[in-house]
Design a protein around this motif. Structure first.
Motif, mmCIF file in Angstrom:
data_model
loop_
_atom_site.group_PDB
_atom_site.id
_atom_site.type_symbol
_atom_site.label_atom_id
_atom_site.label_comp_id
_atom_site.label_asym_id
_atom_site.label_seq_id
_atom_site.Cartn_x
_atom_site.Cartn_y
_atom_site.Cartn_z
ATOM 1 N N SER A 213 11.148 0.065 -0.130
ATOM 2 C CA SER A 213 11.856 -1.210 0.001
ATOM 3 C C SER A 213 12.215 -1.851 -1.332
ATOM 4 C CB SER A 213 11.005 -2.194 0.808
ATOM 5 O OG SER A 213 9.834 -2.551 0.078
ATOM 6 N N GLY A 214 11.516 -1.456 -2.409
ATOM 7 C CA GLY A 214 11.700 -2.131 -3.685
ATOM 8 C C GLY A 214 10.913 -3.416 -3.806
ATOM 9 N N ARG A 215 10.106 -3.732 -2.820
ATOM 10 C CA ARG A 215 9.293 -4.952 -2.874
ATOM 11 C C ARG A 215 8.215 -4.804 -3.949
ATOM 12 N NH1 ARG A 215 7.311 -4.596 1.751
ATOM 13 N NH2 ARG A 215 5.237 -3.825 1.166
ATOM 14 N N ILE A 216 8.082 -5.840 -4.798
ATOM 15 C CA ILE A 216 7.032 -5.847 -5.812
ATOM 16 C C ILE A 216 5.764 -6.407 -5.176
ATOM 17 C CG2 ILE A 216 6.307 -6.773 -8.047
ATOM 18 C CD1 ILE A 216 9.267 -6.843 -8.821
ATOM 19 N N ASN A 217 4.756 -5.573 -5.079
ATOM 20 C CA ASN A 217 3.517 -5.964 -4.419
ATOM 21 C C ASN A 217 2.540 -6.658 -5.354
ATOM 22 O OD1 ASN A 217 4.285 -4.880 -1.903
ATOM 23 N ND2 ASN A 217 3.660 -2.823 -2.556
ATOM 24 N N GLN A 218 2.530 -6.267 -6.618
ATOM 25 C CA GLN A 218 1.626 -6.884 -7.589
ATOM 26 C C GLN A 218 2.315 -6.924 -8.951
ATOM 27 O OE1 GLN A 218 -1.353 -8.236 -6.984
ATOM 28 N NE2 GLN A 218 -1.523 -7.566 -4.856
ATOM 29 N N ARG A 219 1.988 -7.964 -9.704
ATOM 30 C CA ARG A 219 2.498 -8.122 -11.066
ATOM 31 C C ARG A 219 1.330 -8.563 -11.953
ATOM 32 N NH1 ARG A 219 7.789 -9.469 -13.398
ATOM 33 N NH2 ARG A 219 8.559 -9.178 -11.264
ATOM 34 N N TYR A 220 1.047 -7.776 -12.985
ATOM 35 C CA TYR A 220 -0.044 -8.079 -13.906
ATOM 36 C C TYR A 220 0.559 -8.371 -15.273
ATOM 37 C CZ TYR A 220 -2.794 -5.972 -10.184
ATOM 38 O OH TYR A 220 -3.366 -5.686 -8.964
ATOM 39 N N VAL A 240 -4.948 3.129 -13.754
ATOM 40 C CA VAL A 240 -3.780 3.151 -14.629
ATOM 41 C C VAL A 240 -4.207 2.784 -16.046
ATOM 42 C CG1 VAL A 240 -1.490 2.159 -15.071
ATOM 43 C CG2 VAL A 240 -2.301 2.444 -12.713
ATOM 44 N N ILE A 241 -3.753 3.570 -17.012
ATOM 45 C CA ILE A 241 -3.879 3.204 -18.417
ATOM 46 C C ILE A 241 -2.471 2.985 -18.946
ATOM 47 C CG2 ILE A 241 -4.592 3.937 -20.727
ATOM 48 C CD1 ILE A 241 -6.922 3.302 -18.898
ATOM 49 N N ALA A 242 -2.242 1.811 -19.543
ATOM 50 C CA ALA A 242 -0.925 1.458 -20.071
ATOM 51 C C ALA A 242 -1.033 1.154 -21.554
ATOM 52 C CB ALA A 242 -0.354 0.252 -19.324
ATOM 53 N N ARG A 263 -7.627 0.360 -7.057
ATOM 54 C CA ARG A 263 -8.488 0.331 -5.877
ATOM 55 C C ARG A 263 -9.015 -1.063 -5.603
ATOM 56 N NH1 ARG A 263 -12.503 4.924 -7.968
ATOM 57 N NH2 ARG A 263 -12.333 3.473 -9.748
ATOM 58 N N ASN A 264 -9.191 -1.858 -6.659
ATOM 59 C CA ASN A 264 -9.721 -3.212 -6.477
ATOM 60 C C ASN A 264 -8.904 -4.285 -7.178
ATOM 61 O OD1 ASN A 264 -10.424 -2.894 -9.194
ATOM 62 N ND2 ASN A 264 -12.540 -2.313 -8.711
ATOM 63 N N GLY A 265 -7.826 -3.891 -7.862
ATOM 64 C CA GLY A 265 -6.954 -4.857 -8.529
ATOM 65 C C GLY A 265 -7.472 -5.382 -9.845
#
Length: 373
Positions: A213-220, A240-242, A263-265
């Motif tokens: 859908s392109g919906r953004i579920n989370q933004r950090y 994730v490592i960024a 897994r836990n945000g």
């Protein structure tokens, strides 16, 4: 410090590139695979005359092809079900190239279209049907994830807004449904080449997007608005490592590595020892995560360093010095293969500060390596 003798020995050790067997660094898949007799590795390179090429190197160390292209390229990804790989122009480039990995020829060149350019990265869906690519609409400055139908000759089927500027590298989450996107926050325009136009108003982020859908579920959000979130990788567990590139004053040394446990945000930033942090010169490039051990490699070309961390805990394991280090991929055990802008390819392990020179080539590797087959 890599000594000259070791470096020169590396130029005689091309056959040792068989140690490449088992790399899994392409964004298309995070699953460990059985190593075939020969593998193919792609990278954007420039030759000694400054011409832009896409190079293919096999696991025996042989250069399989060098394909001239009009753009300086950056990252790539392999089609999970066909003998194809895609290599993307870096900003402000306007093409990506579909490589027939069996013949070593360019199968198709795809243009970004009027008012758009690519950012150098993309990822396939698990079944290979769709290709997701980061693009910039340079008139508005808005960033998008463009969806191509790889089963229909790479026709555009959708553009997903990221509600921000400068989406760069992206990965597919192990769930197969979520795109993980590094949003750099830097506005550019082809008329100004690579000049950064909005350093005071940057809004970088790490995004989780529904790929359907392109919906953004989370933004950090990074701890500082000038920490441009650029590159990333994701573990089989969903960690994730960024890596950041800091756009603020050079005498400041903020954290350059972020960790997100999907897994836990839990989102955090990893502070390295102060002397090591300063030595990275506020710039990270390639991120690679091992599928065999809780290890991640972060390359820092301006600091000539590879940083190895435990991605589960964020603890520093060790560093290795590689001049002008560029791309990184995991090996088939718990270490990493890294390339250099000076032409070298090296093996780095978490067990030793020493590095092994695996080969040397007469071209300059860009910041990413791609396992193509």
């Amino acid at each position: 410090m890599l000594n000259r003798r070791l470096f020169l020995q590396g130029s005689l050790a091309t056959a040792a590139l068989g140690a490449f067997g088992g790399l899994t660094g392409c964004a298309a898949s995070l699953q460990k695979q059985t190593a075939p007799a020969s593998r193919l590795y792609l990278s954007a390179v420039d030759n000694e005359d400054g011409a832009h090429l896409i190079a293919g190197i096999d696991s025996a160390g042989k250069t399989r092809f060098q394909l001239p292209v009009s753009d300086r390229c950056h990252g790539g990804c392999a089609h999970p079900g066909q003998q194809q790989a895609v290599v993307f122009a870096r900003r402000p480039g306007r093409h990506f190239y579909v490589i027939d990995t069996a013949s070593g020829k360019i199968h198709k060149t795809v243009e970004a279209g009027p008012e758009y350019h690519f950012y150098g990265h993309g990822v396939f869906s698990t079944d290979g049907r769709y290709l997701y690519v980061t693009v910039n609409h340079f008139i508005s400055g808005d960033g998008f994830i463009r969806v191509y139908d790889a089963g229909n000759d790479y026709q555009v089927v959708d553009n997903f807004a990221v509600d921000g500027i400068g989406p760069h590298e992206l990965r597919l989450h192990p769930d197969g449904e979520t795109l993980i996107i590094a949003l750099g926050g830097i506005k550019t325009h082809p008329d100004y080449d690579r000049i950064k136009l909005n350093l005071d108003t940057m809004k970088p982020a790490l995004l989780l997007m529904d790929r359907h859908s392109g919906r953004i579920n989370q933004r950090y959000t990074p701890s500082h608005h000038q920490l441009s979130c650029r590159h990333l990788d994701v573990s089989p567990e969903g960690v994730v490592i960024a890596g950041y590139q800091y756009q603020g004053p050079e005498w400041e040394t903020p954290p350059l590595i972020a960790r997100l446990d999907t897994r836990n945000g839990e989102f955090s930033e990893i502070a390295l020892p102060s002397d090591l942090q300063a030595s990275l010169n506020n710039y990270t490039a390639s991120i690679a995560i091992s599928p065999n051990a809780p290890h991640a490699a972060i390359t820092a070309p301006r600091g000539h360093r590879v940083v190895l961390i435990n991605y589960m805990t964020g603890a520093l394991i060790r560093t290795a010095e590689v001049h002008d280090v560029a791309g990184a991929l995991p090996d088939d055990q718990d270490g990493f293969i890294v390339s250099s802008g000076q032409g070298g390819v090296f093996h780095v392990t978490p067990q030793s500060d020493a590095i092994s020179a695996l080969g040397h080539y007469r071209f300059h590797w860009d910041n990413h390596l791609t396992l193509a087959s």
